[in-house]
Design a protein around this motif. Structure first.
Motif, PDB file in Angstrom:
ATOM      1  N   ALA A  39     -12.937  -8.668   9.487  1.00  0.00           N
ATOM      2  CA  ALA A  39     -13.553  -7.387   9.856  1.00  0.00           C
ATOM      3  C   ALA A  39     -13.157  -6.231   8.947  1.00  0.00           C
ATOM      4  O   ALA A  39     -13.874  -5.225   8.870  1.00  0.00           O
ATOM      5  N   CYS A  40     -12.038  -6.366   8.237  1.00  0.00           N
ATOM      6  CA  CYS A  40     -11.517  -5.259   7.426  1.00  0.00           C
ATOM      7  C   CYS A  40     -12.482  -4.891   6.297  1.00  0.00           C
ATOM      8  O   CYS A  40     -12.899  -5.759   5.512  1.00  0.00           O
ATOM      9  N   PRO A  41     -12.826  -3.611   6.156  1.00  0.00           N
ATOM     10  CA  PRO A  41     -13.781  -3.193   5.123  1.00  0.00           C
ATOM     11  C   PRO A  41     -13.139  -3.033   3.741  1.00  0.00           C
ATOM     12  O   PRO A  41     -13.855  -2.808   2.761  1.00  0.00           O
ATOM     13  N   HIS A  42     -11.841  -3.126   3.658  1.00  0.00           N
ATOM     14  CA  HIS A  42     -11.150  -2.910   2.388  1.00  0.00           C
ATOM     15  C   HIS A  42     -10.894  -4.234   1.668  1.00  0.00           C
ATOM     16  O   HIS A  42     -10.794  -5.286   2.293  1.00  0.00           O
ATOM     17  N   ASP A  43     -10.768  -4.163   0.362  1.00  0.00           N
ATOM     18  CA  ASP A  43     -10.562  -5.344  -0.475  1.00  0.00           C
ATOM     19  C   ASP A  43      -9.113  -5.808  -0.354  1.00  0.00           C
ATOM     20  O   ASP A  43      -8.204  -5.152  -0.865  1.00  0.00           O
ATOM     21  N   LEU A  44      -8.909  -6.924   0.314  1.00  0.00           N
ATOM     22  CA  LEU A  44      -7.553  -7.428   0.546  1.00  0.00           C
ATOM     23  C   LEU A  44      -7.161  -8.387  -0.575  1.00  0.00           C
ATOM     24  O   LEU A  44      -7.068  -9.602  -0.399  1.00  0.00           O
ATOM     25  N   THR A  45      -6.888  -7.834  -1.733  1.00  0.00           N
ATOM     26  CA  THR A  45      -6.521  -8.651  -2.889  1.00  0.00           C
ATOM     27  C   THR A  45      -5.024  -8.932  -2.870  1.00  0.00           C
ATOM     28  O   THR A  45      -4.222  -8.082  -2.440  1.00  0.00           O
ATOM     29  N   PRO A  46      -4.617 -10.135  -3.338  1.00  0.00           N
ATOM     30  CA  PRO A  46      -3.181 -10.448  -3.405  1.00  0.00           C
ATOM     31  C   PRO A  46      -2.424  -9.389  -4.201  1.00  0.00           C
ATOM     32  O   PRO A  46      -2.929  -8.849  -5.188  1.00  0.00           O
ATOM     33  N   GLY A  47      -1.234  -9.081  -3.746  1.00  0.00           N
ATOM     34  CA  GLY A  47      -0.438  -8.048  -4.394  1.00  0.00           C
ATOM     35  C   GLY A  47      -0.583  -6.698  -3.742  1.00  0.00           C
ATOM     36  O   GLY A  47       0.074  -5.737  -4.136  1.00  0.00           O
ATOM     37  N   THR A  48      -1.474  -6.616  -2.731  1.00  0.00           N
ATOM     38  CA  THR A  48      -1.642  -5.369  -1.975  1.00  0.00           C
ATOM     39  C   THR A  48      -1.272  -5.626  -0.518  1.00  0.00           C
ATOM     40  O   THR A  48      -1.134  -6.777  -0.085  1.00  0.00           O
ATOM     41  N   ALA A  49      -1.126  -4.552   0.253  1.00  0.00           N
ATOM     42  CA  ALA A  49      -0.734  -4.672   1.655  1.00  0.00           C
ATOM     43  C   ALA A  49      -1.810  -5.389   2.461  1.00  0.00           C
ATOM     44  O   ALA A  49      -3.005  -5.137   2.293  1.00  0.00           O
ATOM     45  N   LEU A  50      -1.377  -6.280   3.339  1.00  0.00           N
ATOM     46  CA  LEU A  50      -2.314  -6.979   4.214  1.00  0.00           C
ATOM     47  C   LEU A  50      -2.934  -6.015   5.227  1.00  0.00           C
ATOM     48  O   LEU A  50      -4.150  -6.029   5.439  1.00  0.00           O
ATOM     49  N   PHE A  51      -2.093  -5.176   5.834  1.00  0.00           N
ATOM     50  CA  PHE A  51      -2.577  -4.267   6.868  1.00  0.00           C
ATOM     51  C   PHE A  51      -2.803  -2.871   6.278  1.00  0.00           C
ATOM     52  O   PHE A  51      -1.904  -2.305   5.662  1.00  0.00           O
ATOM     53  N   ARG A  52      -4.034  -2.341   6.522  1.00  0.00           N
ATOM     54  CA  ARG A  52      -4.439  -1.090   5.887  1.00  0.00           C
ATOM     55  C   ARG A  52      -4.736   0.008   6.898  1.00  0.00           C
ATOM     56  O   ARG A  52      -5.127  -0.242   8.038  1.00  0.00           O
ATOM     57  N   GLY A  53      -4.574   1.243   6.408  1.00  0.00           N
ATOM     58  CA  GLY A  53      -5.009   2.399   7.169  1.00  0.00           C
ATOM     59  C   GLY A  53      -6.506   2.589   6.983  1.00  0.00           C
ATOM     60  O   GLY A  53      -7.139   1.879   6.194  1.00  0.00           O
ATOM     61  N   VAL A  54      -7.065   3.563   7.656  1.00  0.00           N
ATOM     62  CA  VAL A  54      -8.513   3.793   7.609  1.00  0.00           C
ATOM     63  C   VAL A  54      -8.990   4.069   6.176  1.00  0.00           C
ATOM     64  O   VAL A  54     -10.072   3.641   5.774  1.00  0.00           O
ATOM     65  N   ARG A  55      -8.174   4.770   5.394  1.00  0.00           N
ATOM     66  CA  ARG A  55      -8.560   5.106   4.026  1.00  0.00           C
ATOM     67  C   ARG A  55      -8.261   3.999   3.025  1.00  0.00           C
ATOM     68  O   ARG A  55      -8.544   4.136   1.832  1.00  0.00           O
TER      69      ARG A  55
END
Length: 304
Positions: free
Chosen positions: A205-221
């Motif tokens: 469901a997450c609208p953000h690009d969850l690429t390896p090396g970045t945080a799994l859980f994101r804020g709205v921005r």
């Protein structure tokens, strides 16, 4: 104020803790502040002793004077015991380095205090909290996110910092997670199917690009998720359910341990799963379980 020599000794000890013992930055900051305050007090208290000679000049009466001052300023017995632990650690390191006797510092007795028992949430309450947090969140993917984080806290016993420290490359979650906890210590944590499914639902469901090396859980921005947002989600959920203020994100970690113990879990295994350095920390959950049993007994026994 402390002398340059004492300041150098203090920095040397903190560097040792950072490099050899891999102590966390926040812990180092607290230790440094505690020992610096202690040395500043003793510098004023023992005016004739200067520099590093001050440490070997400290006697048991000087230790008592420091502790009395701390208590007079409103410091709790528990906090003073923590400060004394840092002072002893520093003194022991310094004594070994300089070959001096610091027996009065090491033998000072910490004040007695009643250890606060963890306040877990019941199995039903934990499940209801997660469900309510998701239902009260109007943004769909954020609801999945909050439910996933809270499920990891309860289902895997993670600290909030550990859950939010997960890398996007770790999803989908494996059967076992390698978690780097306090002091950089690693531990293996089994992942329950419910936790894996909750994280998968969030990722889908997450609208953000969850690429390896970045945080799994994101804020709205799209930036890394602030732990305060999970605390707020739980606050809304507990208010809707009428649960006490003790129902916090960390309480879900306590609940993980208490529910495992109640189900017959081994204390050593629970210690490993939680990443506790000392078994005595984990043993607090034994007291929680006993307290719960006594409460049930008191309500159910015909002579209660």
């Amino acid at each position: 104020m402390i002398s340059p020599g004492l300041a150098d000794a203090l920095e040397g000890w903190l560097t040792h803790l950072r490099g050899v013992d891999n102590v966390a930055a926040a812990t180092l900051e607290a230790y440094g502040a505690d020992v610096r305050c202690f040395l500043a007090f003793q510098s004023g208290h023992l005016g004739e002793a200067t520099g590093t000679a001050l440490i070997s000049a400290i006697g048991i009466r000087d230790m008592r004077a420091w502790m009395a001052r701390e208590r007079a300023e409103g410091l709790s017995a528990r906090s003073l015991a923590r400060k004394l632990s840092a002072v002893r650690n520093f003194a022991g390191w310094f004594a070994e380095r300089e070959d001096i006797d610091v027996t009065p510092i090491l033998s000072a007795k910490a004040p007695k205090f009643t250890r606060k028992l963890p306040r877990p949430v019941s199995v039903e309450g934990s499940r209801a909290l997660i469900e309510a947090a998701a239902e009260l969140e109007p943004t769909g993917w954020v609801a999945f996110r909050d439910a996933a984080v809270m499920t990891l806290l309860w289902g895997c016993g993670l600290r909030i910092s550990e859950a939010l420290g997960l890398d996007a490359g770790q999803a989908p979650l494996p059967d076992t997670l390698v978690i780097r906890g306090k002091g950089g210590k690693e531990r293996l944590v089994p992942v329950l199917p419910a936790a894996r499914q909750a994280v998968e639902a969030y990722c889908a469901a997450c609208p953000h690009d969850l690429t390896p090396g970045t945080a799994l859980f994101r804020g709205v921005r799209g930036g890394p998720l602030n732990p305060r947002l999970i605390a707020k989600a739980m606050e809304r959920a507990r208010h809707s359910l009428g649960l006490p203020a003790s129902a916090t994100p960390h309480a879900l970690r306590h609940s993980f341990a208490t529910h495992l113990l109640a189900a017959g879990g081994d204390l050593r295994a629970i210690q490993d799963l939680l990443g506790h350095a000392s078994l005595s920390t984990t043993q607090a959950y034994t007291a929680v379980d006993e307290a719960r049993l006594l409460q049930v007994y008191g309500k159910a026994h015909p002579h209660g």
